[in-house]
Structure formats: C-alpha cells, structure tokens
Design a protein around this motif. Structure first.
Motif, short mmCIF file in Angstrom:
data_model
loop_
_atom_site.label_atom_id
_atom_site.label_comp_id
_atom_site.label_asym_id
_atom_site.label_seq_id
_atom_site.Cartn_x
_atom_site.Cartn_y
_atom_site.Cartn_z
N MET A 1 -12.60 -4.76 -3.52
CA MET A 1 -11.88 -3.51 -3.43
C MET A 1 -12.59 -2.42 -4.22
SD MET A 1 -7.77 -2.81 -3.73
CE MET A 1 -7.31 -4.42 -3.22
N ASN A 2 -13.65 -2.79 -4.92
CA ASN A 2 -14.39 -1.83 -5.72
C ASN A 2 -15.01 -0.72 -4.88
OD1 ASN A 2 -13.77 -3.23 -8.00
ND2 ASN A 2 -15.67 -4.40 -8.05
N SER A 3 -15.30 -0.98 -3.60
CA SER A 3 -15.92 0.03 -2.76
C SER A 3 -14.93 1.08 -2.29
CB SER A 3 -16.59 -0.63 -1.56
OG SER A 3 -15.62 -1.28 -0.77
N LEU A 4 -13.65 0.82 -2.49
CA LEU A 4 -12.62 1.78 -2.07
C LEU A 4 -12.34 2.78 -3.18
CD1 LEU A 4 -9.96 -0.54 -0.36
CD2 LEU A 4 -11.82 0.73 0.72
N ARG A 5 -11.99 3.99 -2.78
CA ARG A 5 -11.58 5.01 -3.74
C ARG A 5 -10.19 4.63 -4.28
NH1 ARG A 5 -13.19 9.23 0.87
NH2 ARG A 5 -15.44 9.22 0.56
N PRO A 6 -9.81 5.17 -5.44
CA PRO A 6 -8.52 4.78 -6.04
C PRO A 6 -7.33 4.95 -5.11
CG PRO A 6 -9.83 5.92 -7.66
CD PRO A 6 -10.61 6.01 -6.36
N TYR A 7 -7.27 6.02 -4.33
CA TYR A 7 -6.12 6.19 -3.44
C TYR A 7 -6.14 5.17 -2.30
CZ TYR A 7 -9.40 9.10 -0.69
OH TYR A 7 -10.47 9.56 0.03
N GLN A 8 -7.34 4.79 -1.84
CA GLN A 8 -7.43 3.74 -0.83
C GLN A 8 -7.00 2.39 -1.41
OE1 GLN A 8 -11.63 4.60 -0.19
NE2 GLN A 8 -11.22 4.88 2.00
N GLN A 9 -7.37 2.14 -2.65
CA GLN A 9 -6.98 0.89 -3.32
C GLN A 9 -5.47 0.79 -3.45
OE1 GLN A 9 -9.04 0.22 -7.04
NE2 GLN A 9 -11.00 0.89 -6.19
N GLU A 10 -4.83 1.91 -3.75
CA GLU A 10 -3.37 1.94 -3.88
C GLU A 10 -2.70 1.50 -2.58
OE1 GLU A 10 0.03 5.05 -5.45
OE2 GLU A 10 -1.71 5.87 -4.41
N VAL A 11 -3.19 2.04 -1.48
CA VAL A 11 -2.64 1.69 -0.16
C VAL A 11 -2.95 0.24 0.18
CG1 VAL A 11 -2.64 2.24 2.30
CG2 VAL A 11 -2.87 4.07 0.62
N ALA A 12 -4.19 -0.18 -0.03
CA ALA A 12 -4.59 -1.56 0.29
C ALA A 12 -3.75 -2.57 -0.47
CB ALA A 12 -6.08 -1.75 -0.01
N LYS A 13 -3.51 -2.32 -1.74
CA LYS A 13 -2.71 -3.25 -2.55
C LYS A 13 -1.30 -3.39 -1.99
CE LYS A 13 -5.16 -2.55 -6.90
NZ LYS A 13 -5.13 -1.88 -8.21
N ALA A 14 -0.69 -2.27 -1.62
CA ALA A 14 0.67 -2.31 -1.07
C ALA A 14 0.72 -3.07 0.25
CB ALA A 14 1.19 -0.88 -0.89
N ILE A 15 -0.26 -2.80 1.11
CA ILE A 15 -0.28 -3.46 2.43
C ILE A 15 -0.54 -4.96 2.27
CG2 ILE A 15 -1.55 -3.64 4.61
CD1 ILE A 15 -1.96 -0.53 4.35
N LEU A 16 -1.53 -5.32 1.47
CA LEU A 16 -1.83 -6.74 1.30
C LEU A 16 -0.70 -7.48 0.61
CD1 LEU A 16 -5.63 -6.46 0.39
CD2 LEU A 16 -4.63 -7.22 2.56
N ASP A 17 0.01 -6.82 -0.29
CA ASP A 17 1.18 -7.43 -0.92
C ASP A 17 2.24 -7.76 0.13
OD1 ASP A 17 2.85 -8.12 -3.37
OD2 ASP A 17 4.08 -6.55 -2.46
N SER A 18 2.43 -6.86 1.06
CA SER A 18 3.40 -7.11 2.14
C SER A 18 2.94 -8.25 3.03
CB SER A 18 3.61 -5.84 2.98
OG SER A 18 4.47 -6.09 4.06
N VAL A 19 1.64 -8.26 3.37
CA VAL A 19 1.11 -9.32 4.24
C VAL A 19 1.26 -10.68 3.57
CG1 VAL A 19 -0.97 -10.26 5.31
CG2 VAL A 19 -0.53 -7.81 5.43
N PHE A 20 0.74 -10.81 2.34
CA PHE A 20 0.73 -12.11 1.67
C PHE A 20 2.10 -12.52 1.16
CE2 PHE A 20 -3.82 -10.75 0.97
CZ PHE A 20 -4.29 -11.52 2.01
N GLY A 21 2.98 -11.54 0.97
CA GLY A 21 4.34 -11.85 0.55
C GLY A 21 5.28 -12.08 1.71
N GLY A 22 4.76 -11.96 2.95
CA GLY A 22 5.59 -12.16 4.14
C GLY A 22 6.72 -11.15 4.25
N LYS A 23 6.50 -9.95 3.73
CA LYS A 23 7.57 -8.94 3.70
C LYS A 23 7.75 -8.20 5.02
CE LYS A 23 6.86 -8.23 -1.24
NZ LYS A 23 6.39 -7.30 -2.29
N GLY A 24 6.70 -8.11 5.82
CA GLY A 24 6.82 -7.45 7.12
C GLY A 24 7.15 -5.98 7.05
N LEU A 25 6.68 -5.29 6.02
CA LEU A 25 6.98 -3.87 5.86
C LEU A 25 6.17 -3.01 6.84
CD1 LEU A 25 6.95 -3.63 1.95
CD2 LEU A 25 8.93 -3.92 3.47
N THR A 26 6.66 -1.81 7.07
CA THR A 26 5.95 -0.83 7.88
C THR A 26 5.53 0.31 6.97
OG1 THR A 26 7.14 -1.39 9.90
CG2 THR A 26 6.12 0.79 9.82
#
Length: 196
Positions: A1-26
C-alpha cells in the motif's frame, strides 16, 4: 500500500476491511480527475486476486462502455500484475477476464445493450464512472451478481446531478453512516489531490 497516496490508502483500508470482514458494504468514491481513482481500483484488484489464487472466486468491474473504458481497466490491471511478482503468472481469457491462479477479474460493459447476466462477484463489485451507469441496468443486472455472496461494492465517479446512480447511492450511504458510524463515502477534490 506504500505506492498509494494517503487518501487512496484510507479508501483501500475501508474497502478491504469490508471484504475481509464479510461486511458487504457499499462505498462511493469520488476523486478529482487524474487523482488516482483507477490506480486505487487496480491496486484493490491486484490484492484481491493475489490473496485468492487458490480459490475459484471472482471480482467484477463494470464501466459505462467496453471501448475504451473497460479496455483501459483491463490494461491497467495487466500492467500492475506485470510490475509485481505475478509477471507471467496471469492469463487473459475471452478478452475480458484476467485469471490469476483460480481467481478471476471479470471486466464488463454497463452499456444498456450489453449482455452481462450470469456472472457472480465473490470478492468485489466495482462500478467505474457510476454517474454514467443506468440505475436500472445496475439494479437488475449488476447488483444481483453479489447478492448471494454479500459482496462489497464500490461505485467510483463524479456527481453530476441528484438523479444519477452514484448520487442516489451516496445519499443512502450517508444515511447508513449516520446509523452505524461506518464511513462509506469518500470524496477528494483537486485541492486534496494537489497536496500529494
């Protein structure tokens, strides 16, 4: 994730948390032009394929048009795979699928005339330029792809007016944010992008 800018990292963390947590968020993601929205998308695709090589699981990404938008997304993922340890390990299938091991990224057109029914999204469902995707097409043909898998969904784009798929989804997401406190809408204008 080092290649991503801080704002991209923020989004990626939220999305991956939903994926790996089975949350199914939109999620709704608005990033100013040339701010790295497509790089964020390719990063997520690469990570999810890499972590799912042993499993026959799919991610699905749609764009308003096959040519050029979908083809650009396909090319970008191929580039990221070739820059990673997976160079030579991925396979292109039928002109719109990239397979890494057993995992697949399926790229589809959301044009009203496209025939997309039959695919299942297990890992992620992405809608690029969601303001240009028809609400009925999304509701009838794309959203059901992740219904049985509780798939995490990401709509990328720019809000033009209140009647678009992106804007309606954003309003619903804001209401859900008020109820559970989970951030679902991310917006970075040109000033935020310019910082980096």
């Amino acid at each position: 994730m080092n290649s991503l800018r801080p704002y991209q990292q923020e989004v990626a963390k939220a999305i991956l948390d939903s994926v790996f947590g089975g949350k199914g968020l939109t999620f709704c993601v608005e990033i100013a032009r040339q701010g790295g929205k497509n790089e964020l998308s390719a990063y997520l695709e690469l990570v999810l394929l890499a972590l799912s090589v042993e499993e026959p699981r799919n991610l699905v990404k749609c764009s308003p048009t096959f040519k050029p938008q979908t083809l650009i997304s396909i090319a970008r993922l191929k580039e990221r795979l070739n820059e990673s340890v997976f160079k030579g390990d991925w396979v292109s299938e039928m002109g719109y699928i990239i397979r890494l091991g057993s995992a697949r990224a399926i790229f589809l057109s959301a044009d009203d005339s496209s025939n997309v029914v039959g695919h299942t999204a297990h890992l992620l469902l992405e809608v690029d330029e969601a303001q240009d995707v028809g609400k009925e097409k999304y509701a009838k043909e794309f959203r059901p792809m992740g219904a049985t898998t509780n798939v995490t969904t990401v709509l990328y784009g720019t809000t033009w007016d209140e009647s678009t798929l992106l804007e309606e989804t954003k309003q619903t997401s804001h209401e859900l944010e008020k109820k559970d406190g989970i951030e679902r809408c991310f917006r970075y204008d040109w000033q935020e992008v310019a910082k980096y």
